[in-house]
Write a protein that holds these residues in place. Structure first.
Motif, mmCIF file in Angstrom:
data_model
loop_
_atom_site.group_PDB
_atom_site.id
_atom_site.type_symbol
_atom_site.label_atom_id
_atom_site.label_comp_id
_atom_site.label_asym_id
_atom_site.label_seq_id
_atom_site.Cartn_x
_atom_site.Cartn_y
_atom_site.Cartn_z
ATOM 1 N N LEU A 1 0.830 -1.204 0.000
ATOM 2 C CA LEU A 1 0.000 0.000 0.000
ATOM 3 C C LEU A 1 0.868 1.259 0.000
ATOM 4 O O LEU A 1 0.576 2.235 -0.700
ATOM 5 C CB LEU A 1 -0.923 -0.005 1.224
ATOM 6 C CG LEU A 1 -2.062 1.016 1.233
ATOM 7 C CD1 LEU A 1 -3.075 0.684 0.152
ATOM 8 C CD2 LEU A 1 -2.743 1.039 2.606
ATOM 9 N N ALA A 2 1.945 1.238 0.778
ATOM 10 C CA ALA A 2 2.835 2.396 0.837
ATOM 11 C C ALA A 2 3.550 2.617 -0.485
ATOM 12 O O ALA A 2 3.675 3.746 -0.959
ATOM 13 C CB ALA A 2 3.857 2.207 1.962
ATOM 14 N N VAL A 3 4.019 1.539 -1.099
ATOM 15 C CA VAL A 3 4.773 1.657 -2.353
ATOM 16 C C VAL A 3 3.908 2.226 -3.472
ATOM 17 O O VAL A 3 4.300 3.158 -4.176
ATOM 18 C CB VAL A 3 5.371 0.293 -2.758
ATOM 19 C CG1 VAL A 3 5.892 0.329 -4.194
ATOM 20 C CG2 VAL A 3 6.511 -0.088 -1.816
ATOM 21 N N VAL A 4 2.704 1.681 -3.666
ATOM 22 C CA VAL A 4 1.895 2.123 -4.810
ATOM 23 C C VAL A 4 1.368 3.543 -4.629
ATOM 24 O O VAL A 4 0.994 4.186 -5.611
ATOM 25 C CB VAL A 4 0.718 1.157 -5.098
ATOM 26 C CG1 VAL A 4 1.243 -0.201 -5.526
ATOM 27 C CG2 VAL A 4 -0.235 1.039 -3.917
ATOM 28 N N HIS A 5 1.352 4.040 -3.390
ATOM 29 C CA HIS A 5 0.908 5.419 -3.162
ATOM 30 C C HIS A 5 2.069 6.409 -3.103
ATOM 31 O O HIS A 5 1.847 7.605 -2.872
ATOM 32 C CB HIS A 5 0.088 5.514 -1.872
ATOM 33 C CG HIS A 5 -1.327 5.053 -2.033
ATOM 34 N ND1 HIS A 5 -1.712 3.761 -1.763
ATOM 35 C CD2 HIS A 5 -2.444 5.698 -2.473
ATOM 36 C CE1 HIS A 5 -3.009 3.635 -2.014
ATOM 37 N NE2 HIS A 5 -3.469 4.785 -2.451
ATOM 38 N N SER A 6 3.306 5.929 -3.314
ATOM 39 C CA SER A 6 4.445 6.852 -3.236
ATOM 40 C C SER A 6 5.440 6.706 -4.380
ATOM 41 O O SER A 6 6.395 7.467 -4.461
ATOM 42 C CB SER A 6 5.184 6.663 -1.903
ATOM 43 O OG SER A 6 5.779 5.380 -1.823
#
Length: 512
Positions: free
Chosen positions: A121-126
């Motif tokens: 979740l963190a990777v795809v939003h950053s």
């Protein structure tokens, strides 16, 4: 949820962290404090599977210290989570109850699936990368995810990590050639057991401290000209070069190595063997680093539950550029006007051959227009210098490092001499044609900026007429353009180089 402050306590197998975040609907999410304690809880798991009393006491004392800090910061919105060390302890539930009863901290024990999901979740939003494999290697577990077009396809958690591999394979703090080969083969067999990983030929994105150290070491080796490691990319060849360099160093040499945290000196070598094994199984050409992981994933989820439109994983950069503009005092309404005027001017310049039109260049120019001279927020007289430094050295989610420098060159454009000075460390990053186009678009942005000198939004349109070696630029206004005339005539020399022959500026004030 227009704005809030929150804290994450992340109880891992190697480190325990207290990280504070703030969120503002106009400026986005920011990390404001990050406190790390190297606890190595995985080392306190006894042969019978329980976490020892010594390990429990260490955890308790750290959490008490964190409580004191949270009290001083005035933050009550706290989420404490635990991962592999507690999850793999046979007395894990007892530990959670003990922490709640004795010090009042309720800890959420994350499952393997949850731990993997929050990293994704963190990777795809950053990060803008649409499809990739992620690896988050902690002290006691390793989470792998595969996402395609930003959608999670598969995930898996392996019950081994940096600390447990050291315990299992290493006899001392220095990795031998035999131990290195055994760790590599062990990890490769583990990854080959996941059929969906084999031969994906996608980037591998590393999350966490060991991956961060890898990126820092590569930057040190290359004398990298800008700061920041989020979204940094390494080729497979560069990765292997660093891996072999690390493999040949003793523990004492590793502790002195620039770019490597001393508390990871004894575990970095086995971690790199795992990363290498994953890249070989995936047949990945690129190793990329994400500074955002589990903790950011938890915060992203919390914000999105309250405000589903707060972030958009398909428009990471677009969302963050708006946050950045707001942070440095750019008016949203005025930015819309300036961007539109830049687009009108760009299309007109391209129509008459001053610039070569492309959809990509138009998009890049409009992005730079939103941030043009944001350094005025610090000091008007040095707006160009501040703008270039801020944008080139600040991580911007969704934007790669080369693209970030290009954005900085455009948004800070002042004149040819300053452009040459700014671009000097990055000449190998761009072709001559790219630099020529960047300089041309930068000159256009500076020209349009002069057309808005009084910040009254009085210029409504421009039209260009060309007759042989003479260009007339007609500027239509809805009021007195005294300030604009003065400024734009001073900037005329920058755009004259884009047109053949002479350039004449003709202001036309609309009647009524």
């Amino acid at each position: 949820m227009r704005n809030f402050k929150a804290a994450i306590i992340d109880i891992g197998s190697n480190t325990i962290r207290l990280v504070l975040y703030k969120y503002d609907v106009k400026r986005g999410m920011k990390e404001i404090e990050n406190i790390k304690v190297v606890a190595r809880l995985r080392n306190y798991i006894l042969p019978n599977g329980t976490l020892s009393e010594q390990g429990i006491l260490k955890l308790k004392n750290i959490l008490i210290s964190f409580q004191d800090m949270l009290h001083d910061y005035g933050i009550n919105n706290v989420l404490a989570t635990a991962t592999a060390a507690i999850r793999q302890s046979t007395n894990g539930q007892e530990i959670l109850e003990k922490m709640k009863d004795e010090i009042g901290i309720e800890i959420k024990l994350l499952s393997e699936e949850q731990e993997a999901f929050y990293g994704y979740l963190a990777v795809v939003h950053s990060i803008a990368t649409p499809s990739a494999v992620t690896i988050d290697m902690g002290g006691g577990s390793t989470e792998i995810t595969y996402f395609h077009n930003k959608q999670l396809i598969k995930s898996y958690s392996f019950p081994f990590g940096s600390v447990s591999l050291k315990q299992q394979f290493m006899k001392s703090n220095t990795l031998t050639i035999e131990e290195r080969n055994r760790i590599y083969q062990f990890a490769k067999q583990q990854f080959l057991s996941l059929n969906w990983l084999v031969g994906l030929m996608l980037p591998v994105i590393g999350i966490g401290g060991s991956a961060r150290n890898m990126a820092k070491m590569d930057q040190r080796k290359k004398k990298y000209p800008i700061s920041g490691i989020h979204q940094y990319k390494m080729t497979k060849e560069d990765f292997n070069s660093i891996r072999l360099e690390i493999a040949g160093l003793s523990f004492e040499e590793l502790k002195q190595l620039d770019g490597l945290s001393s508390d990871r000196a004894d575990i970095i070598a086995p971690v790199l063997e795992v990363f290498q094994a994953l890249m070989d199984v995936v047949q990945s050409p690129i190793f990329q680093f994400s500074r955002k992981g589990l903790r950011e994933g938890l915060i992203f989820e919390k914000i999105l539950n309250e405000n589903p439109s707060a972030f958009d994983k398909y428009r990471v950069f677009e969302i963050n550029i708006d946050f950045l503009a707001q942070e440095f005092g750019k008016s949203e309404a005025h930015n819309q006007y300036f961007v539109k005027l830049c687009e009108i001017t760009y299309r007109e310049f391209c129509r008459h051959g001053a610039l070569l039109y492309s959809d990509d260049d138009l998009t890049i120019m409009m992005q730079a227009a939103k941030l043009f001279y944001l350094g005025e927020y610090i000091e008007a007289d040095a707006a160009s210098q501040h703008t270039f430094y801020l944008l080139s050295n600040r991580s911007i989610d969704g934007l790669g490092h080369k693209e970030r420098v290009r954005l900085a060159l455009l948004a800070s454009y002042k004149n040819k001499d300053e452009f040459k000075r700014y671009v000097q460390p990055f000449l190998e990053w761009f072709t001559k044609d790219e630099l020529k186009q960047i300089q041309g678009i930068g000159a256009l942005l500076k020209f349009v900026y002069a057309l808005d000198a009084s910040k009254r939004k009085i210029v409504e349109n421009i039209e260009i007429d060309q007759k042989e070696q003479h260009t007339i630029i007609r500027i239509y206004t809805r009021g007195n353009a005294l300030a604009e005339k003065y400024k734009v005539n001073r900037q005329k020399k920058h755009i004259e180089k884009l047109f053949p022959g002479d350039v004449t500026l003709h202001f036309i004030e609309k009647e009524g």
